[in-house]
Design a protein around this motif. Structure first.
Motif, mmCIF file in Angstrom:
data_model
loop_
_atom_site.group_PDB
_atom_site.id
_atom_site.type_symbol
_atom_site.label_atom_id
_atom_site.label_comp_id
_atom_site.label_asym_id
_atom_site.label_seq_id
_atom_site.Cartn_x
_atom_site.Cartn_y
_atom_site.Cartn_z
ATOM 1 N N ASN A 66 1.019 -1.154 0.018
ATOM 2 C CA ASN A 66 0.012 -0.009 0.166
ATOM 3 C C ASN A 66 0.706 1.490 -0.146
ATOM 4 O O ASN A 66 0.981 1.914 1.132
ATOM 5 N N HIS A 67 1.707 1.387 -1.112
ATOM 6 C CA HIS A 67 2.856 2.149 -1.211
ATOM 7 C C HIS A 67 2.255 3.816 -0.995
ATOM 8 O O HIS A 67 2.738 4.768 -0.644
ATOM 9 N N GLY A 68 0.785 4.273 -1.698
ATOM 10 C CA GLY A 68 0.315 5.448 -1.630
ATOM 11 C C GLY A 68 1.129 6.483 -2.699
ATOM 12 O O GLY A 68 0.829 7.647 -2.596
ATOM 13 N N THR A 70 1.543 8.654 -5.358
ATOM 14 C CA THR A 70 0.493 9.311 -6.381
ATOM 15 C C THR A 70 1.377 10.337 -7.239
ATOM 16 O O THR A 70 2.425 11.086 -6.850
ATOM 17 N N SER A 117 8.383 12.345 -1.627
ATOM 18 C CA SER A 117 8.146 10.927 -1.440
ATOM 19 C C SER A 117 8.298 9.980 -2.465
ATOM 20 O O SER A 117 8.787 8.881 -2.488
ATOM 21 N N LYS A 159 -4.285 2.293 -8.926
ATOM 22 C CA LYS A 159 -5.080 2.940 -8.107
ATOM 23 C C LYS A 159 -5.063 4.418 -8.592
ATOM 24 O O LYS A 159 -6.004 5.006 -8.163
#
Length: 187
Positions: A66-68, A70, A117, A159
């Motif tokens: 669940n790296h997130g 974006t 990030s 996602k």
């Protein structure tokens, strides 16, 4: 036959025979009676040194599930040329290191406008490689070299933009020869 081929090649092209191949395009090559071994240890060590990641702690995975990650990313902008260089160093070994294929391709999407990030995720891949630098290719001499291919698709798996992701891997006998990961728009 090898000597004959060498002579014909030297007549047609300006070349010299240097003996058995030990390096090819930056790859170490070890040939023996049992087969051909292509270690990646030196290359991994070289890129860790190049980007000052040699003293970092190792990571057990190249990217969290669940790296997130974006496009907006968190944090300030970072130097895009540094991120491109780091990701480019991964692209060179992804054909033989399918374990870093997905995170490398994912982060390549953001290399033109990277944030902190994104850089943290790139450094995680380096830390993962530090923990397993010895993953190598082995082509045994007596292998049958049948071509075996696998593919997988995840429709709408991305996602961020609901694009499909697919992957494939081909083997010659027991050894991987090519790994592909791609994203495409949903049908």
């Amino acid at each position: 036959m090898c000597k004959e081929l060498e002579q014909v090649m030297q007549e047609k092209f300006e070349m010299s025979a240097l003996g058995e191949m030990t390096f090819f395009l930056g790859l170490q090559v070890h040939q023996s009676k049992e087969g051909i071994f292509i270690p990646r240890t030196k290359y991994v060590g070289d890129i860790l040194k190049r980007f000052q990641m040699g003293d970092s702690k190792h990571s057990g995975t190249p990217l969290a599930q669940n790296h997130g990650i974006t496009p907006n990313g968190m944090g300030e902008h970072v130097d895009p040329s540094l991120c491109r260089a780091m990701i480019g160093s991964f692209m060179y070994i992804t054909a033989s290191r399918s374990d870093i294929m997905f995170p490398t391709c994912l982060l390549a999407h953001y290399q033109s406008n990277p944030k902190v990030s994104h850089l943290v995720a790139v450094k995680t891949i380096f830390r993962y490689l530090k923990g397993c630098p010895d993953t190598s290719l082995w082509y045994p001499k007596d292998d049958n070299f049948d071509l075996i291919a696998f593919s997988d698709s995840d429709h709408g798996g991305c996602k961020i933009d609901a694009k499909s992701t697919s992957a494939g891997c081909q083997f010659f006998g027991k050894s991987p020869s090519h790994v592909v990961l791609q994203t495409s728009k949903p049908v």
